[in-house]
Design a protein around this motif. Sequence first.
Motif, PDB file in Angstrom:
ATOM      1  N   ASP A 130      44.506  47.605  60.807  1.00  0.00           N
ATOM      2  CA  ASP A 130      45.520  46.553  60.775  1.00  0.00           C
ATOM      3  C   ASP A 130      45.738  45.952  62.163  1.00  0.00           C
ATOM      4  O   ASP A 130      45.513  46.600  63.191  1.00  0.00           O
ATOM      5  CB  ASP A 130      46.846  47.116  60.254  1.00  0.00           C
ATOM      6  N   GLY A 169      42.651  41.561  55.121  1.00  0.00           N
ATOM      7  CA  GLY A 169      41.820  42.471  54.342  1.00  0.00           C
ATOM      8  C   GLY A 169      42.519  42.872  53.059  1.00  0.00           C
ATOM      9  O   GLY A 169      43.391  42.146  52.561  1.00  0.00           O
ATOM     10  N   ARG A 170      42.166  44.020  52.538  1.00  0.00           N
ATOM     11  CA  ARG A 170      42.828  44.464  51.306  1.00  0.00           C
ATOM     12  C   ARG A 170      44.312  44.738  51.543  1.00  0.00           C
ATOM     13  O   ARG A 170      45.140  44.479  50.693  1.00  0.00           O
ATOM     14  CB  ARG A 170      42.126  45.747  50.797  1.00  0.00           C
ATOM     15  N   TRP A 192      37.324  43.358  46.250  1.00  0.00           N
ATOM     16  CA  TRP A 192      37.787  44.635  46.768  1.00  0.00           C
ATOM     17  C   TRP A 192      37.797  45.678  45.655  1.00  0.00           C
ATOM     18  O   TRP A 192      38.344  45.449  44.585  1.00  0.00           O
ATOM     19  CB  TRP A 192      39.181  44.502  47.349  1.00  0.00           C
ATOM     20  N   ASP A 244      38.386  48.806  54.299  1.00  0.00           N
ATOM     21  CA  ASP A 244      39.813  48.928  54.603  1.00  0.00           C
ATOM     22  C   ASP A 244      40.308  50.288  54.117  1.00  0.00           C
ATOM     23  O   ASP A 244      39.709  50.902  53.223  1.00  0.00           O
ATOM     24  CB  ASP A 244      40.597  47.798  53.925  1.00  0.00           C
ATOM     25  N   GLN A 245      41.409  50.739  54.733  1.00  0.00           N
ATOM     26  CA  GLN A 245      42.097  51.960  54.309  1.00  0.00           C
ATOM     27  C   GLN A 245      41.135  53.128  54.073  1.00  0.00           C
ATOM     28  O   GLN A 245      41.070  53.713  52.991  1.00  0.00           O
ATOM     29  CB  GLN A 245      42.899  51.687  53.040  1.00  0.00           C
ATOM     30  N   GLU A 248      49.320  50.631  49.462  1.00  0.00           N
ATOM     31  CA  GLU A 248      48.832  50.966  50.796  1.00  0.00           C
ATOM     32  C   GLU A 248      49.356  52.332  51.200  1.00  0.00           C
ATOM     33  O   GLU A 248      50.492  52.699  50.890  1.00  0.00           O
ATOM     34  CB  GLU A 248      49.292  49.915  51.804  1.00  0.00           C
ATOM     35  N   ALA A 285      41.204  44.458  58.047  1.00  0.00           N
ATOM     36  CA  ALA A 285      40.070  45.262  57.616  1.00  0.00           C
ATOM     37  C   ALA A 285      38.995  45.246  58.692  1.00  0.00           C
ATOM     38  O   ALA A 285      39.099  44.536  59.703  1.00  0.00           O
ATOM     39  CB  ALA A 285      39.506  44.732  56.290  1.00  0.00           C
TER      40      ALA A 285
END
Length: 298
Positions: free
Chosen positions: A47, A73-74, A178, A243-244, A30, A78
Amino acid sequence: MTMRRLAFVLSAVLAAAAPAGAVDVAFWGESAADVKDEGLFLQMGFDGGDLKNAAGPVASVEVVGDAAPLPGGRFGGALKLSGRGAVKVTPSAIFPGGFLCVEAWVRLDRYPETTAHVVFRPAAVDGDAAYNPDVDVTKGFALSVDARGALHLETRNCFYGSATRTSSPAGAVPLNRWVHVAGVSAVFPLGMRRLYVDGREVASVPIAWGQGLAVSGDEERKPGPLWIGNSDAGDAGLAGAIDQLRIHRRVFRFQPRDDAWTDPGAKRPVPAGPPHFCAEHAPALVLPLDGDAKPAAG
């Protein structure tokens, strides 16, 4: 072979094997946004159920349609989408220069009928080939997936206003798991576009002068909004989760490299397999140097 000669050969092999543009594909950890990173245009982790928490030059964030937080989520949380929603981000600054890296973790529930955008930023330009700084004011870009699972990166500069599109083969983005997707676009002195899925290069093409995100003297004059998970018209919705997400304008690097295993005092074993060494990229030569110069493999 002398050690100096061996070092030269290994350096040459590694240089030839490394991807151009110094892309770091060690993305499995992450990533926290670095507020001091001047190249960061946008980063969102989604988050804690907060869909509006964004890092970078951001003026406002708006949740549109059925976009909703997804616990677990991942990386802890997410953005959940069903094809009819988006998160709209309005920047507080222009996107300067012609270097772009768009990346995100995605999990697709289904492929779209035509196109689903991970990120979409419409350009504010006219159709005239002549650059008019009073009319051609905002660059555009998009990272998307089509009905056959192909990944696409499209950019539109202010100079010509025409689109440059780079695509992967069909099926590059799988369903129901994912995966990390990324698109990179670079201009002078080496115009190049690359697409990645889970760190594996799925497309790589050179681009000519006049293509890409910038040409010469056509700098963006007005910040333009972007949509995460859909288009501005709401007709290219993604069904699944994101996500991210990160958009960067200078450094082509996906996530921080986990190199703690190189610390001799660390209480952890040296990894011997994935994700540090992919099966399709096994080392060609291993020299343990544990008493002799004989290779253990290769």
